[in-house]
Structure formats: C-alpha cells, structure tokens
Motif scaffolding. Structure first.
Motif, PDB file in Angstrom:
ATOM      1  N   GLU A 477       0.815  -1.216   0.000  1.00  0.00           N
ATOM      2  CA  GLU A 477       0.000   0.000   0.000  1.00  0.00           C
ATOM      3  C   GLU A 477       0.849   1.266   0.000  1.00  0.00           C
ATOM      4  O   GLU A 477       0.345   2.350  -0.342  1.00  0.00           O
ATOM      5  N   ALA A 478       2.097   1.158   0.376  1.00  0.00           N
ATOM      6  CA  ALA A 478       2.963   2.342   0.386  1.00  0.00           C
ATOM      7  C   ALA A 478       3.529   2.663  -0.989  1.00  0.00           C
ATOM      8  O   ALA A 478       4.118   3.725  -1.183  1.00  0.00           O
ATOM      9  N   HIS A 479       3.364   1.745  -1.938  1.00  0.00           N
ATOM     10  CA  HIS A 479       3.894   1.967  -3.283  1.00  0.00           C
ATOM     11  C   HIS A 479       3.058   2.994  -4.038  1.00  0.00           C
ATOM     12  O   HIS A 479       1.857   3.153  -3.796  1.00  0.00           O
ATOM     13  N   VAL A 480       3.712   3.668  -4.961  1.00  0.00           N
ATOM     14  CA  VAL A 480       3.021   4.532  -5.913  1.00  0.00           C
ATOM     15  C   VAL A 480       3.274   3.973  -7.309  1.00  0.00           C
ATOM     16  O   VAL A 480       4.234   3.228  -7.528  1.00  0.00           O
ATOM     17  N   THR A 481       2.410   4.303  -8.243  1.00  0.00           N
ATOM     18  CA  THR A 481       2.610   3.901  -9.637  1.00  0.00           C
ATOM     19  C   THR A 481       3.334   5.022 -10.363  1.00  0.00           C
ATOM     20  O   THR A 481       2.811   6.138 -10.467  1.00  0.00           O
ATOM     21  N   PRO A 482       4.569   4.777 -10.841  1.00  0.00           N
ATOM     22  CA  PRO A 482       5.310   5.860 -11.499  1.00  0.00           C
ATOM     23  C   PRO A 482       4.656   6.282 -12.810  1.00  0.00           C
ATOM     24  O   PRO A 482       4.005   5.479 -13.487  1.00  0.00           O
ATOM     25  N   GLN A 483       4.822   7.545 -13.131  1.00  0.00           N
ATOM     26  CA  GLN A 483       4.272   8.105 -14.359  1.00  0.00           C
ATOM     27  C   GLN A 483       5.363   8.204 -15.415  1.00  0.00           C
ATOM     28  O   GLN A 483       6.503   8.569 -15.116  1.00  0.00           O
ATOM     29  N   ALA A 484       5.031   7.877 -16.657  1.00  0.00           N
ATOM     30  CA  ALA A 484       5.962   8.069 -17.769  1.00  0.00           C
ATOM     31  C   ALA A 484       6.023   9.554 -18.105  1.00  0.00           C
ATOM     32  O   ALA A 484       4.996  10.204 -18.297  1.00  0.00           O
ATOM     33  N   VAL A 485       7.238  10.097 -18.157  1.00  0.00           N
ATOM     34  CA  VAL A 485       7.438  11.520 -18.422  1.00  0.00           C
ATOM     35  C   VAL A 485       8.476  11.662 -19.527  1.00  0.00           C
ATOM     36  O   VAL A 485       9.530  11.016 -19.485  1.00  0.00           O
ATOM     37  N   LEU A 486       8.194  12.484 -20.521  1.00  0.00           N
ATOM     38  CA  LEU A 486       9.167  12.799 -21.565  1.00  0.00           C
ATOM     39  C   LEU A 486       9.788  14.152 -21.257  1.00  0.00           C
ATOM     40  O   LEU A 486       9.068  15.145 -21.091  1.00  0.00           O
ATOM     41  N   VAL A 487      11.117  14.170 -21.162  1.00  0.00           N
ATOM     42  CA  VAL A 487      11.837  15.404 -20.881  1.00  0.00           C
ATOM     43  C   VAL A 487      12.796  15.663 -22.035  1.00  0.00           C
ATOM     44  O   VAL A 487      13.557  14.767 -22.428  1.00  0.00           O
TER      45      VAL A 487
END
Length: 740
Positions: A477-487
C-alpha cells in the motif's frame, strides 16, 4: 546601505526550515526489500518442473516447483547473509536434478570475493541438488557447468582442459571426481555441450589464430574435429537427433590481426600486430605501416572467397565431415557479428541487430536460405528467449508496443505470425516453456509487486504467481505507480523518465526531489520492478524515497537500451564529450520547474555509471543539485591528466572547482567493474577543495555489495544524509527560482 534596507534584504533572504515533516509511519527500506528476488529461471525439457535462484534478505538459495500444484520448495540450506553468490543454474531433462555454481567470479588477480573477511577465504565450486528437496552437495571446484541430459554428469572447463564430474556423491576415479581432465588437448578448450542422448560432448578448442569444434565420444573415447580448417569456429549446437552439430565459422586471423608474442626465431616470429603495438607503446609512429596493410587485400582484413565474413556450418558428429549451410553477404552490415546460434526444429536461430532493434532470425539447417527469416517483428528489442521442447516455437520478451515495459510473445521458428501472449501494465521476462508444452514459466512484476515466478498457459492469459508470497511486512500500500514523463534535453533529444510522486503530496506543497541515474549505461529503468538484481533494488529504493515524501525522477539517459540502436550508440558520450549528462541536467531542471518541487532542494543518486553522472552533476551544477550519493562512480575517463584532452574535459574532476554540494561516497575495494582508485583519487580532490563529503568503504566487497546487512547500513546512511542535506536544508521563504 541604510539599516532599513539591510533589514529588508535580511527579511527577504530569511531562512526557515521545511514546513512539512517526513511521514513518521513510512515503511523502512528493510520492508521494501523483504520479498525474495528470483533469477535464472530454468525449466526441464521432459517434465513439468522448474527451478530458480532466490535472494532473500541476503540468503541465497535454489528453489524448485513441479506440476500439478507448483508449490515452491527450497532445495538448499544457505541460511546466512554471507555474500556467497549463486549462479549458472541448470536442470536435467527429467527435472530431478539441478546444478549451480556457488562463489563469485574471480577478480583480475584470481581472487574470489570474500566480503565477510573469512580468514579461510572463499572458493568457486559446482554444486548439485535434488528437486524433491532431499539434499544438496558440493561436486567440484569449477565454473560454467553443463549438466548431462540424464542429470548424472556435469562437464566444465578448467585450466584450458575439459572435465566431467559424477553428480551423485561417491565418485571413485580421479576423472569422475574432476581431479583429472576428461579431454586434454592443445589450445584453450571451453564451452562443453552435451548431445541429446548424453553420449557425446561438443566443445570449442581455441588456438589463437584459429579454433576448432571438437566432439568427444564417450563410447569410443575419441575426439573428432568438425571440418577442421584455418578458420575460427564457435558456438556448437546439436541437432535434435544428436547426429549433427552446427557451428559458426569466421575467417582465421590475417597477418595484420595476429597479435601473439613468440620466441622470435626463424619459424616463430611475433605477430605483426604485436610488433606494431610494441612500437606504439614506446611512442613510435605506426600510422604508415598500418596504412600500407590496408591497401593489400587479405593482409589486414580476413574474409572468405567471395568477400563474406560469417558462415554457419553443419557437420556429421561421427565423421566430422561438414558443409556450409548459410553465409552473410559480402561487405555485410546486417549480420557481421552473430555471437551464437541454436538448433531449433529444422532451423538455426540467432539474435542480431541489423538496424534499430535486436531481433531473432532463422535460417534452414538444411541450407538454401538467402536472407534470414525475421521471426520477431515490431518496434522494440528482443531481450530474452525460450524454446519449446521440440524447438519449433520461440517464446520471447520484448518492449515492442510498450516501450517502458516487457511482454511475452511466441512465433514458429520456421517463420510465421508472431502472437502477443501477455499485455497490460505488468512486466514479463525470461519465458521458460515447460516439458509438456502446455505452460510457460516466466518472471513477472508490476509497479507495486516485485519480480515473481509465474506460470501461464502456452496460449496466453494472465500469469499465476507462485513465488514469492508477500507477507504483511511488504508495504504494497505504500507503493506509488510511477508516471511516464518525456523530458527534452537542450539539443532536442527526448528522454523517457519515470516520475514517483508521494501519496501524501498536497496542493501547494513544494517537496525536496531526487534524480535517480541508472548504471550500465546499457540499461533501461521501467514502469515497475526491474528484472536485474540491483535495478530491482533501485526501483524499491525509489519507491521507499517516495514514501519518505521525496519527489523522485528516474532518468533513462542516452546510451541506454530500450529505445533503439541510434539512442544506445548516441555520439559524444562518456569520455568523448559526456553528452549523456545533458539528459541528467534536463531532468534536474524539469524537477525545478514543477510546482510541487522546492527548486533549491534537488538531489541525485546512482551507482556505477549512475555514480559517474552523480559526480558530474555535483561538479558541474552544484547550483542545481544540492546533494548527491555517488556509489562506485568513475571520476576520470581514461588515464590522462592533460586538461586539454577531451577525455579529461569530459570527466567530473575537470569541474572540481565548481563542486560545492555535499556528497556521500560509497565503494567496495574489491570492485571488479570500477577501480577503487577512482574513489581514492576523488577523495584527495574533495579534501583539497574543501568539499564536504562522507565516506562508506566496504573492504573485500565488490561493485554491488554482496551483503544484505551492508545494503541496510548504506541506505540508513543515505536516508540520514538526504534528510540533513535536502529535507532539513533551510530554504529562502521568498524563493521561487532554482538559484541559491
């Protein structure tokens, strides 16, 4: 300046501690690392049984599972966090026996890693275990074992000779105990491969300027070389019926490629390339000689008649008579460097990267093929393979269609339509078809579930996880789902990054942020738990940091894998200009631009090449990166200290005058990837330039510490270091820019 003006400036620059305390109930790093990590999944050819290695809080063991229930069973009892690695796992065709190696690779002076400082030292030895859980035992000192199909024998190479050892305890002869070679032949003999019935053993006999494929016949006690020539043969692979052997053939060494030393007598002169290298070593001009070589066909470059440089041969395993079944085109750029082939059904399959993507190809073992058949289409790389027991179906993992994940596909090895078997937001790797061909084992993960052993119907569907079982300690439950980001970097290149946002982040908050830089550089971080051990751990660390309240950005900088050959072979990287640092700098600036990030509290961490780029960031941009954790980084490219040389200018130490931010350094002094002297030298510069640093040195330890206890100590130090230098760092209450 008036007193009122001075007071105004002091007010504007007033320093205040961060207003948001770190979550007090955040899970520990020990909790995030509590699940067992599986690797080296193998499946028996004639039974529905699988085995794998498991790392469980530093305890390394072998597990197995069999039909119908596939309940995991631990086969070994290595119950200490002792740093002794397991590797080279193999399973017999009937699934009754596994063999593996216990002990690390030797370093450049032959030393086996000994991180606990055991005064007796350590060894590297071959072990075996029964998959019914009835025992495990040491077989012999050695490495790279090849288990016979019936599981009774193990073959391996040592000291340029071939050995076989009886798997069952109680061997009586010196040969059966691995004390005397089975095959002692001239040259460096390696790569043993059993025939399907276990009566013969194929191997490579490397003789410097040429190499043979040999067959040892256990019935006749003879060695026969396959179509011997002046050329270099490699990668023997057996036909399904065991009557033939296929192998790769390349031309022998031309005079200009011969770099051997010799006595210097009339018949034994050193190779011309060796002589040139000796002249270059003392500073003599060698350009003229090499230019002349290039103008004489066959003197500097070897090729077969017709101009091709790679061929596949098939030979009779009894007589040694052979013939060519395929070769590449003259001046070929598509298939010049195939490393290995495998007999699959009626075809020979191999991986190659003729254009942007690594794919798998096939040619007929009977000959007659012109251009190889492409088996694995799509915009994406093939990274792991598994053949069905009959060799007629290839299972493979690729990121085609899902660039930041991996999914499993299958295709006939004779060519045909490739079918995707898994999809969605999970990651699947290392497909291992079972003996019945009805199921496929694999390793799989997600953003919130660590890598696991799973089974799936051969026709596809949702994989069923069988290991590990996640206990209450694991903080799902402490995990987050990472977001794909284009930089986008300043030269316009788009970089795929993964953003971890803390769950408790509220509108209007500005949090400290951390850039993570992977190693390699030929690696790619994913939108979930990684399939390689350290990067699996690094993903967990990034989740842990996010649970501590940090905004985390993982950067897939140029020269990594997953985005095509042009991206991996990007120009001006490393000591040729360090262009990949542009992508790290862009990541830092992206974080500074976010409304939820405090632009004065951006840190960075990484190991190996990640340590390289961490040091680059702190030396070149202490104005942006407020603190960093540099693990086993390279700080000087090459060996020159000439400040005008490009390799020196590309190094972190070239910018030492700008290094102001504190750094936590970490290194093991038996590192086999990065010389410990890279940290020794950096520390002298940091001292001389009054740069604040903290240091963790692990005696007798390797590139990535082998002890779980040391990982916990390291991350505890890292947590404290980041808290003091990022989280609790005082910031200007009126600041809205990245300057300090």
């Amino acid at each position: 300046m008036t007193s009122r003006a001075a007071a105004t400036l002091l007010t504007l620059a007033a320093l205040a501690p961060n207003a948001y305390a770190q979550p007090k109930a955040a899970p520990t790093i020990d909790a995030f690392l509590s699940a067992g990590f599986p690797s080296e999944l193998v499946a028996a050819r004639k039974a529905d049984r699988i085995a794998w290695l498991a790392w469980e809080k530093g305890k390394r063991n072998v597990y197995a599972a069999s039909a119908p229930g596939f309940a995991p069973r631990r086969l070994t009892r290595f119950l200490d966090d002792d740093g002794i690695e397991l590797s080279d796992l193999q399973i017999a065709d009937d699934g009754a026996t596994v063999v593996f190696v216990r002990g690390s690779d030797p370093n450049r002076v032959g030393w086996i890693a000994n991180p606990t400082g055991d005064p007796r030292g350590q060894e590297r030895a071959i072990w075996a275990a029964r998959t019914d859980g009835t025992g495990a035992w040491r077989i012999s000192a050695g490495t790279t074992p090849a288990v016979s199909p019936d599981g009774r024998w193990v073959a391996f190479a040592r000291d340029s000779a071939l050995f076989v050892v009886r798997v069952a305890p109680g061997a009586t002869s010196a040969v059966d105990r691995g004390e005397r070679p089975l095959v002692r032949a001239w040259g460096r003999n390696l790569s043993p491969r059993w025939s399907p019935d276990g009566s013969k053993l194929a191997f490579v006999s490397d003789r410097t300027d040429h190499a043979f494929v040999g067959i040892y016949d256990a019935t006749r006690h003879t060695v026969t070389y396959m179509a011997p020539s002046v050329d270099r043969d490699a990668s023997p692979t057996w036909s399904p019926d065991g009557k033939r052997v296929a192998f790769i053939r390349r031309p022998g060494l031309a005079f200009g490629q011969q770099a051997h030393d010799a006595t210097g007598s009339l018949g034994e002169p050193p190779g011309p390339a060796w002589a040139i290298s000796q002249r270059a070593r003392i500073g003599a001009d060698t350009a003229g000689a090499t230019a002349k070589w290039a103008r004489t066909p066959g003197l500097a470059r070897a090729a077969f008649a017709g101009g091709y440089t790679l061929s596949f041969w098939v030979a009779d395993a009894t007589t040694g008579d052979g013939h060519e079944v395929w070769h590449n085109a003259p001046n070929d750029r598509a298939f010049p460097s195939v490393a290995s082939i495998q007999w699959a059904g009626d075809h020979l399959v191999f991986a190659a990267e003729p254009e942007e993507w690594t794919r798998v190809y096939a040619v007929s073992a009977a000959g007659g093929s012109d251009r190889p058949v492409e088996l694995t289409p799509g915009t994406g790389a093939v990274e792991s393979l598994g053949l069905s027991p009959d060799g007629r179906t290839l299972y493979y993992a690729t990121n085609a269609g899902d660039i930041d994940r991996r999914h499993v596909w299958k295709v006939p090895t004779a060519g045909g339509e490739a079918v995707q078997l898994t999809r969605g937001e999970e990651i699947e790797m290392y497909p291992a078809p079972l003996g019945s061909a009805r199921q496929v084992a694999m390793l799989t993960s997600s953003a919130t579930r660590p890598f696991s052993v799973a089974l799936m119907p051969a026709s596809g569907g949702a994989p069923r996880v069988i290991y590990p079982t996640l206990g209450r300690e694991f903080p799902t439950e402490a995990h987050v789902t990472p977001q794909a980001v284009l930089v986008k970097s300043d030269d316009g290149l788009e970089i795929h990054d993964q953003l971890f946002l803390p769950k408790d982040l509220k509108p209007g908050e500005r949090r400290p942020a951390i850039v993570f830089v992977h190693g390699g550089p030929v690696r790619q971080m994913l939108l979930g738990y990684h399939y390689m051990d350290f990067y699996h751990m690094a993903y967990a660390v990034n989740e842990w940091l996010a649970s501590q309240g940090y905004v985390v950005l993982s950067v897939n900088y140029r020269s990594g894998i997953g985005y095509g050959k042009a991206f991996r072979q990007a120009p001006n990287v490393g000591g040729r200009g360090n262009a990949e640092y542009k992508d790290v700098l862009a990541a830092g600036k992206y974080l500074q631009s976010r409304p939820d990030v405090d632009p004065t509290r951006v840190g960075i961490w990484g190991l190996s090449y990640g340590g390289v780029l961490t040091a680059q960031a702190l030396a070149r941009n202490s104005d942006l990166f407020a603190a960093g954790v540099d693990m086993a980084g390279v700080h000087l490219w090459g060996s020159t200290l000439d400040s005008t040389d490009l390799s020196y200018k590309s190094s972190a130490i070239a910018a030492i005058d700008g290094w102001k931010s504190p750094v936590l350094l970490w290194h093991g002094d038996d590192d086999r990837n990065v010389q410990f002297s890279q940290t020794t030298g950096l520390v002298q510069l940091l001292r001389a330039h009054n740069v604040p640093f903290e240091l963790i040195v692990n005696p007798d330890d390797t590139h990535e510490t082998l002890l779980y206890s040391r990982w916990l100590t390291t991350y505890a130090r890292m947590q404290d270091f980041l808290r003091r230098n990022l989280w609790d760092r005082k910031t200007a209450t009126t600041s809205s820019t990245g300057t300090r």
